[in-house]
Design a protein around this motif. Structure first.
Motif, mmCIF file in Angstrom:
data_model
loop_
_atom_site.group_PDB
_atom_site.id
_atom_site.type_symbol
_atom_site.label_atom_id
_atom_site.label_comp_id
_atom_site.label_asym_id
_atom_site.label_seq_id
_atom_site.Cartn_x
_atom_site.Cartn_y
_atom_site.Cartn_z
ATOM 1 N N ILE A 164 0.593 -1.183 0.105
ATOM 2 C CA ILE A 164 -0.021 0.019 -0.052
ATOM 3 C C ILE A 164 0.985 1.266 -0.027
ATOM 4 O O ILE A 164 1.815 1.362 0.902
ATOM 5 C CB ILE A 164 -0.830 -0.096 1.285
ATOM 6 N N GLN A 165 0.705 2.097 -1.042
ATOM 7 C CA GLN A 165 1.519 3.297 -1.013
ATOM 8 C C GLN A 165 0.644 4.280 -0.846
ATOM 9 O O GLN A 165 -0.301 4.556 -1.579
ATOM 10 C CB GLN A 165 2.148 3.296 -2.508
ATOM 11 N N GLU A 216 1.714 11.711 -0.093
ATOM 12 C CA GLU A 216 1.911 12.448 1.056
ATOM 13 C C GLU A 216 0.748 13.447 1.228
ATOM 14 O O GLU A 216 0.591 13.666 2.562
ATOM 15 C CB GLU A 216 3.105 13.666 0.418
ATOM 16 N N GLU A 217 0.030 13.817 0.197
ATOM 17 C CA GLU A 217 -1.468 14.394 0.458
ATOM 18 C C GLU A 217 -2.425 13.668 1.364
ATOM 19 O O GLU A 217 -3.162 14.034 2.215
ATOM 20 C CB GLU A 217 -2.158 14.970 -0.743
ATOM 21 N N ALA A 218 -2.504 12.265 0.997
ATOM 22 C CA ALA A 218 -3.061 11.326 1.950
ATOM 23 C C ALA A 218 -2.794 11.378 3.287
ATOM 24 O O ALA A 218 -3.694 11.287 4.103
ATOM 25 C CB ALA A 218 -3.416 9.969 1.131
ATOM 26 N N ILE A 219 -1.478 11.170 3.467
ATOM 27 C CA ILE A 219 -0.998 10.902 4.829
ATOM 28 C C ILE A 219 -1.210 12.323 5.745
ATOM 29 O O ILE A 219 -1.944 12.071 6.511
ATOM 30 C CB ILE A 219 0.526 10.773 4.846
ATOM 31 N N GLN A 220 -1.308 13.239 5.003
ATOM 32 C CA GLN A 220 -1.452 14.537 5.752
ATOM 33 C C GLN A 220 -3.015 14.666 6.016
ATOM 34 O O GLN A 220 -3.274 15.096 7.069
ATOM 35 C CB GLN A 220 -1.120 16.019 4.922
ATOM 36 N N GLU A 221 -3.770 14.411 5.025
ATOM 37 C CA GLU A 221 -5.114 14.487 5.416
ATOM 38 C C GLU A 221 -5.735 13.599 6.607
ATOM 39 O O GLU A 221 -6.497 13.827 7.291
ATOM 40 C CB GLU A 221 -5.868 14.278 4.081
ATOM 41 N N VAL A 222 -5.164 12.255 6.416
ATOM 42 C CA VAL A 222 -5.336 11.245 7.283
ATOM 43 C C VAL A 222 -5.042 11.552 8.804
ATOM 44 O O VAL A 222 -5.912 11.637 9.769
ATOM 45 C CB VAL A 222 -4.945 9.705 6.964
ATOM 46 N N GLN A 223 -3.967 12.263 8.920
ATOM 47 C CA GLN A 223 -3.579 12.768 10.232
ATOM 48 C C GLN A 223 -4.538 13.974 10.575
ATOM 49 O O GLN A 223 -4.649 14.116 11.656
ATOM 50 C CB GLN A 223 -2.165 13.180 10.264
ATOM 51 N N ALA A 224 -4.820 14.782 9.648
ATOM 52 C CA ALA A 224 -5.663 16.023 10.037
ATOM 53 C C ALA A 224 -7.148 15.489 10.522
ATOM 54 O O ALA A 224 -7.431 16.118 11.455
ATOM 55 C CB ALA A 224 -5.927 16.883 8.881
ATOM 56 N N PHE A 268 -7.780 11.955 11.931
ATOM 57 C CA PHE A 268 -7.881 11.137 12.676
ATOM 58 C C PHE A 268 -6.763 11.274 13.733
ATOM 59 O O PHE A 268 -6.896 10.476 14.668
ATOM 60 C CB PHE A 268 -7.823 9.672 11.837
ATOM 61 N N GLY A 269 -5.789 12.367 13.546
ATOM 62 C CA GLY A 269 -5.010 12.397 14.249
ATOM 63 C C GLY A 269 -3.543 11.915 14.166
ATOM 64 O O GLY A 269 -3.582 10.766 13.361
ATOM 65 N N ALA A 270 -2.614 12.156 14.682
ATOM 66 C CA ALA A 270 -1.015 11.787 14.420
ATOM 67 C C ALA A 270 -0.877 10.561 15.098
ATOM 68 O O ALA A 270 -0.062 9.708 14.547
ATOM 69 C CB ALA A 270 -0.032 12.720 14.827
ATOM 70 N N GLU A 271 -1.591 9.881 15.834
ATOM 71 C CA GLU A 271 -1.599 8.594 16.613
ATOM 72 C C GLU A 271 -2.319 7.589 15.813
ATOM 73 O O GLU A 271 -2.248 6.397 16.118
ATOM 74 C CB GLU A 271 -2.008 8.752 18.090
ATOM 75 N N ALA A 272 -3.116 7.980 14.762
ATOM 76 C CA ALA A 272 -3.726 6.953 13.890
ATOM 77 C C ALA A 272 -2.855 6.546 12.919
ATOM 78 O O ALA A 272 -2.851 6.680 11.987
ATOM 79 C CB ALA A 272 -4.838 7.646 13.266
ATOM 80 N N LEU A 273 -2.259 5.442 13.445
ATOM 81 C CA LEU A 273 -0.928 4.945 12.684
ATOM 82 C C LEU A 273 -1.140 3.512 12.337
ATOM 83 O O LEU A 273 -0.454 2.910 11.328
ATOM 84 C CB LEU A 273 0.378 4.708 13.484
ATOM 85 N N VAL A 274 -2.291 2.649 12.905
ATOM 86 C CA VAL A 274 -2.560 1.341 12.413
ATOM 87 C C VAL A 274 -3.919 1.278 11.900
ATOM 88 O O VAL A 274 -4.663 1.643 12.469
ATOM 89 C CB VAL A 274 -2.608 0.491 13.964
ATOM 90 N N TRP A 275 -3.716 0.683 10.510
ATOM 91 C CA TRP A 275 -5.030 0.702 9.726
ATOM 92 C C TRP A 275 -5.244 -0.818 9.390
ATOM 93 O O TRP A 275 -4.260 -1.436 9.325
ATOM 94 C CB TRP A 275 -4.774 1.506 8.634
ATOM 95 N N ASN A 335 4.245 2.468 2.966
ATOM 96 C CA ASN A 335 5.414 3.378 2.974
ATOM 97 C C ASN A 335 5.128 4.429 4.249
ATOM 98 O O ASN A 335 5.923 5.125 4.512
ATOM 99 C CB ASN A 335 5.509 4.315 1.895
ATOM 100 N N PHE A 336 4.058 4.306 5.041
ATOM 101 C CA PHE A 336 3.996 5.015 6.185
ATOM 102 C C PHE A 336 3.228 4.631 7.236
ATOM 103 O O PHE A 336 3.594 4.147 8.328
ATOM 104 C CB PHE A 336 3.125 6.398 5.641
#
Length: 113
Positions: free
Chosen positions: A3-4, A7-15, A17-24, A59-60
């Motif tokens: 799963i790649q 950068e835009e998707a990573i930023q929006e997910v963090q916005a 769900f929060g920076a701690e939302a790392l496990v999907w 990758n993230f």
């Protein structure tokens, strides 16, 4: 499975769900679809994976999936964010899974079980 994340998707997910939302968890969600074969690609943010789940290369974010759902997805997929539509997109070289990818927070639901 790979799963790649753009950068835009990573930023929006963090916005969202929060920076701690790392496990999907990637699922083929058939809840409410009426047929278990016609699932909708969905990402759930979770506390931790269940026993027996497989980890995708990513990758993230840490991404997990059930082996039984593997048949619904290609080996390499990309998650991008389309700001003009305020929507995530899941695609591979062979197909588009969703132009309006659903992301759900399952952390609190799993905490009570």
């Amino acid at each position: 499975m790979i799963i790649q994340w753009s950068e835009e998707a990573i930023q929006e997910v963090q916005a969202r769900f929060g920076a701690e939302a790392l496990v999907w968890k990637l699922v083929s969600d058939s809840e409410g679809c009426g047929c278990s074969v016609n699932g909708i690609a969905t990402f759930w943010v979770i506390q931790s994976p269940d026993n027996g789940e497989l980890q995708a290369e990513s990758n993230f974010f840490e991404v997990w999936y059930e082996q039984r759902h593997e048949v619904y997805f290609d080996d390499v997929m990309r998650v991008t964010y389309q700001p003009e539509r305020r929507a995530f997109k899941l695609a591979s070289d062979g197909q588009i899974y969703s132009n309006s990818l659903k992301l759900e927070d399952k952390r609190m639901a799993n905490a009570s079980t």
